[in-house]
Each structure stands twice: as structure tokens, then as C-alpha cells.
Design a protein around this motif. Structure first.
Motif, PDB file in Angstrom:
ATOM      1  N   ILE A  38      33.117   5.357  69.749  1.00 14.13           N
ATOM      2  CA  ILE A  38      32.516   6.687  69.883  1.00 14.13           C
ATOM      3  C   ILE A  38      31.155   6.700  69.210  1.00 14.13           C
ATOM      4  O   ILE A  38      31.033   6.469  68.003  1.00 14.13           O
ATOM      5  CB  ILE A  38      33.459   7.753  69.300  1.00 14.13           C
ATOM      6  CG1 ILE A  38      34.679   7.862  70.240  1.00 14.13           C
ATOM      7  CG2 ILE A  38      32.741   9.090  69.167  1.00 14.13           C
ATOM      8  CD1 ILE A  38      35.813   8.662  69.688  1.00 14.13           C
ATOM      9  N   CYS A  39      30.139   6.991  69.987  1.00 13.70           N
ATOM     10  CA  CYS A  39      28.776   7.045  69.450  1.00 13.70           C
ATOM     11  C   CYS A  39      28.517   8.457  68.932  1.00 13.70           C
ATOM     12  O   CYS A  39      28.612   9.421  69.688  1.00 13.70           O
ATOM     13  CB  CYS A  39      27.772   6.676  70.543  1.00 13.70           C
ATOM     14  SG  CYS A  39      26.081   6.660  69.951  1.00 13.70           S
ATOM     15  N   PRO A  65      27.112  11.921  68.264  1.00 14.05           N
ATOM     16  CA  PRO A  65      26.114  12.657  69.047  1.00 14.05           C
ATOM     17  C   PRO A  65      24.714  12.622  68.427  1.00 14.05           C
ATOM     18  O   PRO A  65      23.721  12.529  69.144  1.00 14.05           O
ATOM     19  CB  PRO A  65      26.677  14.083  69.056  1.00 14.05           C
ATOM     20  CG  PRO A  65      28.160  13.892  69.009  1.00 14.05           C
ATOM     21  CD  PRO A  65      28.370  12.702  68.117  1.00 14.05           C
ATOM     22  N   MET A  66      24.643  12.638  67.085  1.00 15.74           N
ATOM     23  CA  MET A  66      23.326  12.698  66.458  1.00 15.74           C
ATOM     24  C   MET A  66      22.632  11.333  66.367  1.00 15.74           C
ATOM     25  O   MET A  66      21.496  11.243  65.914  1.00 15.74           O
ATOM     26  CB  MET A  66      23.429  13.397  65.102  1.00 15.74           C
ATOM     27  CG  MET A  66      23.627  14.904  65.315  1.00 15.74           C
ATOM     28  SD  MET A  66      24.084  15.824  63.828  1.00 15.74           S
ATOM     29  CE  MET A  66      25.825  16.120  64.124  1.00 15.74           C
ATOM     30  N   ALA A  97      32.843  16.207  67.496  1.00 17.33           N
ATOM     31  CA  ALA A  97      31.499  16.098  66.899  1.00 17.33           C
ATOM     32  C   ALA A  97      30.491  16.567  67.942  1.00 17.33           C
ATOM     33  O   ALA A  97      30.675  16.304  69.133  1.00 17.33           O
ATOM     34  CB  ALA A  97      31.210  14.654  66.510  1.00 17.33           C
ATOM     35  N   TYR A  98      29.461  17.290  67.520  1.00 18.01           N
ATOM     36  CA  TYR A  98      28.429  17.655  68.487  1.00 18.01           C
ATOM     37  C   TYR A  98      27.065  17.826  67.860  1.00 18.01           C
ATOM     38  O   TYR A  98      26.933  18.149  66.690  1.00 18.01           O
ATOM     39  CB  TYR A  98      28.806  18.902  69.297  1.00 18.01           C
ATOM     40  CG  TYR A  98      29.391  20.070  68.535  1.00 18.01           C
ATOM     41  CD1 TYR A  98      30.766  20.226  68.421  1.00 18.01           C
ATOM     42  CD2 TYR A  98      28.570  21.045  67.968  1.00 18.01           C
ATOM     43  CE1 TYR A  98      31.324  21.304  67.752  1.00 18.01           C
ATOM     44  CE2 TYR A  98      29.107  22.135  67.296  1.00 18.01           C
ATOM     45  CZ  TYR A  98      30.489  22.254  67.187  1.00 18.01           C
ATOM     46  OH  TYR A  98      31.032  23.322  66.519  1.00 18.01           O
ATOM     47  N   ASN A 115      35.950  12.242  76.999  1.00 20.32           N
ATOM     48  CA  ASN A 115      34.626  11.746  76.600  1.00 20.32           C
ATOM     49  C   ASN A 115      33.819  11.212  77.786  1.00 20.32           C
ATOM     50  O   ASN A 115      32.588  11.289  77.785  1.00 20.32           O
ATOM     51  CB  ASN A 115      34.770  10.656  75.531  1.00 20.32           C
ATOM     52  CG  ASN A 115      34.994  11.251  74.146  1.00 20.32           C
ATOM     53  OD1 ASN A 115      34.566  12.382  73.869  1.00 20.32           O
ATOM     54  ND2 ASN A 115      35.659  10.512  73.275  1.00 20.32           N
ATOM     55  N   ARG A 133      31.299  14.708  71.454  1.00 23.42           N
ATOM     56  CA  ARG A 133      32.281  13.626  71.459  1.00 23.42           C
ATOM     57  C   ARG A 133      33.579  14.101  70.829  1.00 23.42           C
ATOM     58  O   ARG A 133      33.560  14.707  69.753  1.00 23.42           O
ATOM     59  CB  ARG A 133      31.790  12.421  70.629  1.00 23.42           C
ATOM     60  CG  ARG A 133      30.597  11.641  71.175  1.00 23.42           C
ATOM     61  CD  ARG A 133      30.946  10.840  72.413  1.00 23.42           C
ATOM     62  NE  ARG A 133      30.651  11.605  73.612  1.00 23.42           N
ATOM     63  CZ  ARG A 133      30.849  11.160  74.844  1.00 23.42           C
ATOM     64  NH1 ARG A 133      31.349   9.950  75.039  1.00 23.42           N
ATOM     65  NH2 ARG A 133      30.570  11.926  75.883  1.00 23.42           N
ATOM     66  N   VAL A 134      34.673  13.835  71.508  1.00 21.24           N
ATOM     67  CA  VAL A 134      35.986  14.067  70.919  1.00 21.24           C
ATOM     68  C   VAL A 134      36.337  12.814  70.139  1.00 21.24           C
ATOM     69  O   VAL A 134      36.503  11.739  70.716  1.00 21.24           O
ATOM     70  CB  VAL A 134      37.026  14.369  72.006  1.00 21.24           C
ATOM     71  CG1 VAL A 134      38.421  14.441  71.390  1.00 21.24           C
ATOM     72  CG2 VAL A 134      36.683  15.682  72.703  1.00 21.24           C
ATOM     73  N   THR A 135      36.419  12.938  68.814  1.00 17.33           N
ATOM     74  CA  THR A 135      36.607  11.746  67.984  1.00 17.33           C
ATOM     75  C   THR A 135      38.077  11.463  67.716  1.00 17.33           C
ATOM     76  O   THR A 135      38.419  10.354  67.341  1.00 17.33           O
ATOM     77  CB  THR A 135      35.843  11.868  66.652  1.00 17.33           C
ATOM     78  OG1 THR A 135      36.317  13.038  65.970  1.00 17.33           O
ATOM     79  CG2 THR A 135      34.350  12.012  66.900  1.00 17.33           C
TER      80      THR A 135
END
Lengths: 247, 247
Positions: A119-120, A122-123, B9-10, B80, B88-90
Motif C-alpha cells: 500500500i503506497c 496517499p501522501m 488513509a487519505y 484499493n 487507500r484502505v490499509t
């Protein structure tokens, strides 16, 4: 007439590269438009070299001539007030009348960053290439320094790199190294100059080494004059950043 | 019916906040649209709380019900693939049937970041508030812990924060601290819950302390029940990030 040298940082995401293109936002285009307004006459900005669409810079160097006697500090502030926040002029100074940012550049440093986890964040997404797939990172680390020294990088130049008569594709790489920073694989390369797409094609070739598709011997073969094919493929622009230009 | 708990996360830059708004991109809106597609029936997503337009998150928590038996790992990957890279759904996990991300949240942590130098690096601009002006940072550092403890935060709530009968504006702050990280002044606050705009109004008030416009006594007065005015002003959304929600 004064010759002014500037250092420029930019987030390349929203730009069509450094070089002026009519009707498209570019870094050179923004600088020329603003400086032309300040000078009330056309100003041409010369960079140390082009960066492609989407490539970032921490310290690109450029120069231009100005009649306007505005002090350097005030010029920096005025230009930054007019630029989008994705471009910042980090320094402005008087330069020698014959200073030329491209022809006099002695070395440039680039970094290429690859996000290695599934998972990259977002920021980070705009500043890395997301490649979470299996790689032998140790093989990449071992292969990177093979690029050091003076080599013919014809195999690592974009197909449309200008093939001017007598224009050598030999470049000297002073340092070429790969390491990990948390979730990122970082490649840093410092050299006398770089052909179009060269860093991204080197990185793409190192990834092929990491995937087991190429050996160190294959990499070295691509550095021999007369190697018949293009290397690569080039990795995406988002992971690339021009870190520094030395004179 | 399964109840699923997700962590999200966003990069809030391009969104009109967490909460669904017809015709506008929001994080909840994106999640509901994609999950509704996977479920082939309307799915409602409940977050631990709203975040405003432009506010970021490292680990927002949300939950929803699903009939589809898709394993959690596959659901995370499927969602995702369909989400923009700015969300992103972590993590995805099965939750208790009565799990409610808002009512059961025990504490939340936010960070607010202020870029203190004249030139804000283009690649940080979306994740900080650029405030290069004179501040007594030591005064801010000293004042931040005064927020700790249980207080009536009415003065630190947006004017349109719901004034429901019997709905208390008392919150408990477990930790409130300011420090420097390079060019950034960082404020981290961990509390039982936060009113609308509360972190940004606390930060705005701490900045007033740093400017010398408010004393520590003024700050404490604003924490007394019945304080007659709103504090603030709220600082911009870009510097704020929801770091964590504990249950």
C-alpha cells in the motif's frame, strides 16, 4: 544587463515538464511569463537541462538576463508571490555575464524512489513509483555501482534523443548507489550529464536485474559502444527528482 | 450479515471532506460507491468522525455491513484497485456485530504541521500550513500542555457545531504537545473526542500565544465553562492530519 542565476524547486506532477510548450503549463513557461512581466520585455530563461513531464526538482538551476535593477532578494520574493506554490525559487543571485547553466554544469545528481510495500501512502504517491512486486534488492544494490565510470550510454537514451553529428553519448558517472529508506528503495546517481530518459532507463534496467531478467554481465554489455538495442524500459516520471546541479 | 472494520488513509487535498455530499468527491462517498458495487446493494459506511475538506488521515477508522462473503484480504485489494490513489484502505477485518466506529472510539490523535521557513518546499505544500512569520515558539511549546485534562471546549467549536440539548462540549485531552521537526512546527493532540474545527481552533489560539496576542491566562480562561466568545481563528485544513483512532 545583469545575468541572474536562480535555483528552482518544483513538484512536477501538474506540469508538462520544464521546457516551454505553447498552451501547456511548464516550469520554464511560468518563469518566463512572470519575469517578462517584471522586466516589461521578453525574458528567456535557460535551465541546466530539461526535466520531463511529472519529474520533480529540489534544486534545478537556471539563468536569465535582466535590465531591471531590482535587488535579488526582492526579485525572489516577487517571483514567488506570482508563481504557483508548486514552483518555488529558492535562491536568486548575480552571475558572471557568461554564466550558462547548461554548458557549464559540471555534475548533476538525481534520485529515483520506489515504494516497495503493498500500500503506497496517499501522501507519498506523487513522489514515488509504486512497485510492490518481488525484487532481489540485494542484486540491484550490487549492480548499481557498475554504472560508475565513463561509458557510452547510447543504450540508455530515449529513442528520440537528438543524434547530432559529433555529439557524444559518452557520460561519466561519479556515483551510483541504491539503498533502503523505510518502505522506499532509493537510487541516487551523480554524473557529468544525462541523456534524455537516461536515469529512468538505468533504473528500469536495474529493476530487470532485480527481477532476475538481466545479469550484471548483461548490464555491462549495454554500456559497450555499439550495443545494438535500447535498454529500459523507462520507469515512471513520478519517482524521479533532480536533486542538485554543480558548477 | 458481517460487520467489517476498515482503516483508511487519505490525502484530503482534492476531497470535500469525509462526509458524503451529493455531486462532490468525498472519502465516504467513494467508499460507499465502490462497496455498493461489490455488494450489489446499498452499503452505508460509518466513520469514526468527519474530517473537513482538505484534512488528511493516516488512519481513519470506519465500518459497514456486508452480505458478500469475500475474504477481508481480497476485499482490501478489490477496493484499493477501484479507489483513487489518494485514498487507500490499509486494513480490513471482521468486527463485532455491534462495533460502532464513532460511539466506541476511546481516543483520537491529530497532528497539525506548520512550515516555519520563508520558502515552503513544493512537495510539502499540501501537507502543512505555511506560516513563516515571527512566533515565540517557546511560548507555544509551554502553553500546549495547558489543554490537557477535562475542559469545556465550547469556545473551541465551530459556530455551527450542533447545539443539541444535553450534548456536552466537555472533552478530555490526554496529551497536547508541540515540537520542531526541521522546518516544521508540529502539534500533536490526543483526546477522548474533538468538536468540529476544535484542533484547528486550538492551533489558531496557540498561534495567538506565539504572536504575543494571548497569554497563558487568556488560554485558560477560554477553557472555563461559559466563556463568552469563540476562540480561534481556525488555521487552514492542509496542516491537519488524523493520525489514529483507539477503541
Amino acid at each position: 544587463m545583469r545575468r541572474i542565476r536562480i535555483t528552482v524547486a518544483y513538484d512536477g506532477t501538474e506540469f508538462h515538464g520544464w521546457q516551454v510548450q505553447p498552451g501547456l503549463p511548464t516550469i520554464q513557461g511560468w518563469l518566463e511569463q512572470i519575469l517578462t512581466g517584471i522586466e516589461s520585455a521578453p525574458v528567456q530563461v535557460h535551465g541546466s537541462g530539461r526535466t520531463d513531464a511529472g519529474v520533480h526538482a529540489i534544486a534545478q538551476v537556471a539563468a536569465f538576463d535582466l535590465k531591471n535593477p531590482i535587488p535579488c532578494d526582492n526579485l525572489r520574493k516577487a517571483v514567488n508571490r506570482l508563481l504557483p506554490r508548486s514552483i518555488r525559487v529558492t535562491s536568486v543571485e548575480e552571475a558572471a555575464a557568461d554564466f550558462h547553466p547548461r554548458f557549464q554544469a559540471k555534475e548533476k545528481t538525481y534520485e529515483y524512489r520506489i515504494w516497495r510495500e503493498e500500500i503506497c501512502p496517499p501522501m507519498r504517491r506523487l513522489y514515488v513509483f509504486h512497485h510492490p512486486y518481488l525484487l532481489n534488492e540485494e542484486a540491484i544494490r550490487a549492480a548499481a555501482p557498475l554504472l560508475e565510470g565513463e561509458h557510452d550510454f547510447t543504450a540508455f537514451a530515449a529513442a528520440d534523443e537528438k543524434d547530432e553529428l559529433g555529439r557524444s553519448k559518452v557520460r561519466r558517472i561519479f556515483a551510483s548507489a541504491v539503498w533502503r529508506e523505510g518502505g522506499e528503495l532509493v537510487y541516487r546517481v551523480r554524473g557529468s550529464g544525462f541523456l534524455k530518459h537516461m536515469v529512468r532507463m538505468i533504473m528500469g534496467t536495474l529493476l530487470e536485474v532485480g527481477k532476475g531478467n538481466l545479469t550484471e554481465a548483461d548490464l555491462l554489455a549495454r554500456l559497450q559502444p555499439g550495443y545494438p538495442a535500447k535498454s529500459g524500459p523507462a520507469v515512471p516520471a513520478s519517482g524521479l527528482c533532480l536533486m542538485n546541479v554543480e558548477y
